[in-house]
Design a protein around this motif. Structure first.
Motif, mmCIF file in Angstrom:
data_model
loop_
_atom_site.group_PDB
_atom_site.id
_atom_site.type_symbol
_atom_site.label_atom_id
_atom_site.label_comp_id
_atom_site.label_asym_id
_atom_site.label_seq_id
_atom_site.Cartn_x
_atom_site.Cartn_y
_atom_site.Cartn_z
ATOM 1 N N ILE A 6 -11.825 -18.200 37.874
ATOM 2 C CA ILE A 6 -11.654 -17.716 36.508
ATOM 3 C C ILE A 6 -12.985 -17.134 36.036
ATOM 4 C CG2 ILE A 6 -10.995 -18.323 34.137
ATOM 5 C CD1 ILE A 6 -8.734 -18.692 36.236
ATOM 6 N N GLY A 11 -21.430 -15.469 38.025
ATOM 7 C CA GLY A 11 -21.018 -16.701 38.704
ATOM 8 C C GLY A 11 -19.705 -16.527 39.451
ATOM 9 N N ALA A 31 -10.963 -12.102 32.008
ATOM 10 C CA ALA A 31 -10.320 -11.939 30.701
ATOM 11 C C ALA A 31 -10.319 -10.496 30.197
ATOM 12 C CB ALA A 31 -11.021 -12.825 29.673
ATOM 13 N N ARG A 103 -28.452 -5.100 34.352
ATOM 14 C CA ARG A 103 -27.268 -5.962 34.505
ATOM 15 C C ARG A 103 -26.022 -5.224 34.919
ATOM 16 N NH1 ARG A 103 -26.492 -11.330 31.991
ATOM 17 N NH2 ARG A 103 -28.519 -11.772 31.113
ATOM 18 N N VAL A 125 -7.512 -16.847 30.720
ATOM 19 C CA VAL A 125 -6.886 -18.143 30.951
ATOM 20 C C VAL A 125 -6.790 -18.908 29.624
ATOM 21 C CG1 VAL A 125 -8.920 -19.579 31.478
ATOM 22 C CG2 VAL A 125 -6.790 -20.027 32.653
ATOM 23 N N ASP A 154 -16.018 -19.245 33.637
ATOM 24 C CA ASP A 154 -15.643 -18.509 32.430
ATOM 25 C C ASP A 154 -16.724 -18.573 31.350
ATOM 26 O OD1 ASP A 154 -14.954 -21.205 32.284
ATOM 27 O OD2 ASP A 154 -13.225 -20.890 30.982
ATOM 28 N N VAL A 159 -13.231 -22.191 28.332
ATOM 29 C CA VAL A 159 -12.106 -22.992 27.831
ATOM 30 C C VAL A 159 -11.751 -24.098 28.831
ATOM 31 C CG1 VAL A 159 -11.092 -21.138 26.446
ATOM 32 C CG2 VAL A 159 -10.300 -21.458 28.771
ATOM 33 N N TYR A 216 -37.098 -2.951 31.372
ATOM 34 C CA TYR A 216 -36.264 -3.900 30.623
ATOM 35 C C TYR A 216 -37.202 -4.453 29.555
ATOM 36 C CZ TYR A 216 -34.189 -8.620 29.957
ATOM 37 O OH TYR A 216 -33.673 -9.782 29.456
ATOM 38 N N GLN A 296 -33.444 -18.340 34.609
ATOM 39 C CA GLN A 296 -32.799 -19.011 35.742
ATOM 40 C C GLN A 296 -31.286 -19.197 35.592
ATOM 41 O OE1 GLN A 296 -33.561 -19.930 38.779
ATOM 42 N NE2 GLN A 296 -35.727 -19.421 38.831
ATOM 43 N N GLY A 297 -30.695 -18.811 34.449
ATOM 44 C CA GLY A 297 -29.250 -19.054 34.269
ATOM 45 C C GLY A 297 -28.407 -18.370 35.332
ATOM 46 N N GLY A 298 -28.640 -17.079 35.524
ATOM 47 C CA GLY A 298 -27.878 -16.321 36.520
ATOM 48 C C GLY A 298 -28.223 -16.773 37.933
HETATM 49 P P1 FAD Z 1 -20.810 -14.870 32.224
HETATM 50 O O1 FAD Z 1 -21.787 -13.842 32.654
HETATM 51 O O2 FAD Z 1 -20.712 -15.161 30.764
HETATM 52 O O3 FAD Z 1 -19.387 -14.434 32.783
HETATM 53 C C1 FAD Z 1 -18.221 -15.135 32.422
HETATM 54 C C2 FAD Z 1 -17.048 -14.212 32.658
HETATM 55 O O4 FAD Z 1 -15.858 -14.938 32.397
HETATM 56 C C3 FAD Z 1 -17.048 -13.019 31.716
HETATM 57 O O5 FAD Z 1 -16.832 -11.826 32.445
HETATM 58 C C4 FAD Z 1 -15.914 -13.310 30.749
HETATM 59 O O6 FAD Z 1 -15.278 -12.142 30.254
HETATM 60 C C5 FAD Z 1 -14.993 -14.168 31.600
HETATM 61 N N1 FAD Z 1 -14.167 -15.083 30.803
HETATM 62 C C6 FAD Z 1 -14.519 -15.780 29.695
HETATM 63 N N2 FAD Z 1 -13.504 -16.527 29.247
HETATM 64 C C7 FAD Z 1 -12.463 -16.294 30.091
HETATM 65 C C8 FAD Z 1 -11.125 -16.772 30.144
HETATM 66 N N3 FAD Z 1 -10.658 -17.640 29.234
HETATM 67 N N4 FAD Z 1 -10.327 -16.328 31.146
HETATM 68 C C9 FAD Z 1 -10.794 -15.460 32.086
HETATM 69 N N5 FAD Z 1 -12.064 -14.984 32.070
HETATM 70 C C10 FAD Z 1 -12.877 -15.394 31.093
HETATM 71 N N6 FAD Z 1 -30.445 -15.406 33.964
HETATM 72 C C11 FAD Z 1 -31.298 -15.167 34.991
HETATM 73 O O7 FAD Z 1 -31.081 -15.667 36.107
HETATM 74 N N7 FAD Z 1 -32.404 -14.367 34.818
HETATM 75 C C12 FAD Z 1 -32.669 -13.762 33.614
HETATM 76 O O8 FAD Z 1 -33.659 -13.043 33.489
HETATM 77 C C13 FAD Z 1 -31.785 -13.999 32.528
HETATM 78 N N8 FAD Z 1 -32.016 -13.427 31.325
HETATM 79 C C14 FAD Z 1 -31.161 -13.660 30.300
HETATM 80 C C15 FAD Z 1 -31.414 -13.063 29.059
HETATM 81 C C16 FAD Z 1 -30.565 -13.285 27.986
HETATM 82 C C17 FAD Z 1 -30.875 -12.675 26.657
HETATM 83 C C18 FAD Z 1 -29.429 -14.116 28.168
HETATM 84 C C19 FAD Z 1 -28.486 -14.369 27.022
HETATM 85 C C20 FAD Z 1 -29.163 -14.716 29.392
HETATM 86 C C21 FAD Z 1 -30.020 -14.491 30.464
HETATM 87 N N9 FAD Z 1 -29.783 -15.068 31.724
HETATM 88 C C22 FAD Z 1 -30.655 -14.845 32.754
HETATM 89 C C23 FAD Z 1 -28.618 -15.962 31.939
HETATM 90 C C24 FAD Z 1 -27.458 -15.221 32.604
HETATM 91 O O9 FAD Z 1 -27.110 -14.088 31.861
HETATM 92 C C25 FAD Z 1 -26.262 -16.154 32.688
HETATM 93 O O10 FAD Z 1 -26.650 -17.394 33.188
HETATM 94 C C26 FAD Z 1 -25.178 -15.544 33.588
HETATM 95 O O11 FAD Z 1 -24.701 -14.343 33.040
HETATM 96 C C27 FAD Z 1 -24.045 -16.539 33.761
HETATM 97 O O12 FAD Z 1 -23.021 -15.950 34.513
HETATM 98 P P2 FAD Z 1 -21.531 -16.540 34.419
HETATM 99 O O13 FAD Z 1 -20.743 -15.714 35.367
HETATM 100 O O14 FAD Z 1 -21.565 -18.000 34.565
HETATM 101 O O15 FAD Z 1 -21.100 -16.255 32.925
#
Ligand code: FAD
Length: 385
Positions: A6, A11, A31, A103, A125, A154, A159, A216, A296-298
Motif C-alpha cells: 500500500i 518506501g 492512493a 525527488r 485503502v 502509506d 491509515v 536544492y 534519514q527518513g527516506g
Molecule cells: P511517502 O513518501 O509519504 O509515500 C506514501 C505514499 O502512500 C504516497 O504516495 C501516498 O499517496 C500513498 N498513500 C497514502 N495513503 C494511502 C492510502 N490510504 N492508500 C494507498 N496509498 C496511500 N529523507 C531522507 O532520506 N533524506 C532527506 O534529505 C530528506 N529530506 C526531507 C525533507 C523534508 C522537508 C521532508 C518533509 C522529508 C524529508 N525526508 C528525507 C523524509 C522522506 O521524505 C520520507 O521519509 C519518505 O518520503 C518516506 O517515504 P514513504 O514511502 O514511507 O512515504
C-alpha cells in the motif's frame, strides 16, 4: 507468496522492487492518480545509496546525483565561513558517496525500475483485515485485494498504522517551518559542489547540489503551527524572516520561484515498538516518521525494504514469524534515527537558545572530524554496512 503493498512512494516502491527481486509476487496500490512528492529534493546518504545499489539502481542513481564534495557552515549576517571541510573522509570511511537528488526524478527512477504500468493508481485503502489464510485490503472505490501479507507504506498519515497498533499515533509538531525548492546554481550564492548552510537566530538556509546544474535549497524558521502563509506571501515572508542576513541569502530569496517552492510544517511521531501485526507490516514513514534534520527518513525506508526482503527469504518460518524478524531487526534502528533527528532539530532550531549558541560557537572550531564522525556513525548503523 503474494505481497500487497500500500503506497507507491519511496518506501512502497523500494519494497516492491526488493520483494520482486526475491521472487515474491507483488501488487502495488497507490492512493493518488499522479504522485507529487512533498519536497523538491532529498539527500540520500550512503546507507540509502547502498540499498538502492543492491536494488539494481546504482547507475541511474548516479546520473541523478549532485556532487557534494565538501560541506560548509556560514555566519548568517556576514556570510563568512565558520567551517568548511571535504566529504572525502566520510566517503572513505563508509565506502559510498552521498547522493542528493531531485525527488521527482528519484520517484520516476523507482517507478520505472519496478514497472510504472504495474502500479495501480487511484486506489486509496480504507481498511484492512486478516485471518489465518491471508490479508485483504478494501479500497475507497469499493474494490479489494488479497495476499499472503500486506506492506503498509502509506506514509506519515498511514491509515493502516492504527490497525496494527490498535491506538492512534498523533503527529508532533517539531516547532519549525521548512520551505524547499530547486533553483539554478549561482556561485555567488554558494559553490556548486558544496553543501552550504547559513546559520543564525535558530534559523538556517541550506543549498545542496543536485544534477542538471541545480541547487536544492531550503529555509528553516522556528514558527507557530498554522500560520496563514501561502505562495502569494512567500517571498515577502522569507524576506522578513531573513532580514539582515548575508547577501547570498537575499540573492537566493530573489531567485526562487514561489510557484514551485514548498512550505512544510515539520512533524514527527513518537517512536513505537510494534511495526507488525500478524501478516501486516509497517514500512517507511508509516512505521517511523522523523523530522528531516539528519536526512534519514527516506534512507530508513530503503533500509526497511532491504531487511524486509531478506527476512521474507526464510522459507522455514511462517509469514508472521518472518515479519516478526523484520520488526526485531528494524525497531531499534528506526527509533534511534527518529530520536537523533529530534535532538538535532532542537539544537538547530533554538529550542534551548544557549545550546544553539554553543553549537554555533563549536562550528567555528570544527575541523570536520566531529560532524563527519556523527554522520559516519548514523550511516554505519544501516543494514548493508
Ligand atoms: P511517502 O513518501 O509519504 O509515500 C506514501 C505514499 O502512500 C504516497 O504516495 C501516498 O499517496 C500513498 N498513500 C497514502 N495513503 C494511502 C492510502 N490510504 N492508500 C494507498 N496509498 C496511500 N529523507 C531522507 O532520506 N533524506 C532527506 O534529505 C530528506 N529530506 C526531507 C525533507 C523534508 C522537508 C521532508 C518533509 C522529508 C524529508 N525526508 C528525507 C523524509 C522522506 O521524505 C520520507 O521519509 C519518505 O518520503 C518516506 O517515504 P514513504 O514511502 O514511507 O512515504
Amino acid at each position: 507468496m503474494k505481497a500487497i503493498i500500500i503506497g507507491g512512494g519511496i518506501g512502497g516502491a523500494c519494497a516492491a522492487i526488493a520483494l520482486q527481486r526475491s521472487g515474491i509476487s507483488t501488487e502495488v496500490y497507490e492512493a493518488v492518480k499522479v504522485i507529487k512528492p512533498v519536497g523538491a529534493a532529498i539527500s540520500i546518504w550512503p546507507n540509502g545509496v547502498k540499498c538502492l545499489n543492491a536494488l539494481g539502481m546504482a547507475a541511474p542513481l548516479r546520473a541523478l546525483a549532485g556532487n557534494m564534495a565538501s560541506m560548509a557552515y556560514r555566519d548568517h549576517l556576514y556570510g563568512s565561513e565558520l567551517t568548511r571541510f571535504s566529504m572525502a573522509p566520510l566517503v572513505d570511511a563508509v565506502g559510498e558517496r552521498p547522493c542528493p537528488v531531485a525527488r521527482a526524478e528519484l520517484q520516476a527512477m523507482l517507478l520505472d525500475t519496478y514497472g510504472r504500468e504495474r502500479v495501480q493508481f487511484g486506489k486509496r485503502v480504507a481498511r484492512v483485515a486478516q485471518d489465518a489464510h491471508g490479508v485483504t485490503a478494501w479500497f475507497e472505490d469499493g474494490s479489494s485485494a488479497t495476499g499472503d501479507l500486506l506492506i503498509a507504506a502509506d506514509g506519515t498519515h498511514s491509515v493502516v498504522r492504527a490497525e496494527v497498533l490498535g491506538y492512534p499515533t498523533p503527529r508532533r509538531y517539531a516547532g519549525y517551518v521548512n520551505w524547499n525548492g530547486l533553483v539554478t546554481i549561482d556561485e555567488q550564492i554558494a559553490p556548486a559542489d558544496q553543501w552550504t548552510t547559513f546559520v543564525g537566530e535558530g534559523k538556517r538556509v541550506s543549498l545542496m547540489p543536485v544534477s542538471g546544474n541545480r541547487f536544492y535549497f531550503f529555509f528553516d524558521v522556528p514558527l507557530p503551527k498554522g500560520l496563514a502563509e501561502d505562495r502569494d506571501s512567500l517571498r515577502a515572508d522569507l524576506s522578513r524572516y531573513f532580514s539582515g542576513w548575508a547577501e547570498p541569502v537575499q540573492r537566493l530569496i530573489a531567485q526562487i520561484d514561489p510557484n514551485t517552492t514548498n512550505r512544510v510544517e515539520i512533524h514527527d511521531i513518537e517512536p513505537f515498538s510494534q511495526l507488525v501485526s500478524g501478516r501486516i507490516a509497517l514500512l517507511g514513514d508509516a512505521a517511523h516518521s522523523t523530522t528531516p534534520d539528519i536526512g534519514q527518513g527516506g534512507c530508513a525506508a530503503m533500509e526497511d525494504a532491504i531487511v524486509l526482503a531478506h527476512c521474507l527469504q526464510n522459507q522455514a518460518a511462517s509469514v508472521a514469524q518472518r515479519l516478526e524478524n523484520y520488526q526485531e531487526q528494524r525497531v531499534g534502528r528506526v527509533k534511534d534515527l527518529v530520536l537523533k533527528a529530534r535532538k538535532r532539530c532542537d539544537i538547530t532550531h533554538g529550542k534551548d537558545p544557549l545550546q544553539t549558541q554553543a553549537w554555533y560557537q563549536s562550528l567555528a572550531r570544527e575541523t570536520g572530524e566531529h560532524v563527519l564522525a556523527g554522520m559516519i556513525e548514523t550511516i554505519n548503523g544501516g543494514p548493508l554496512n
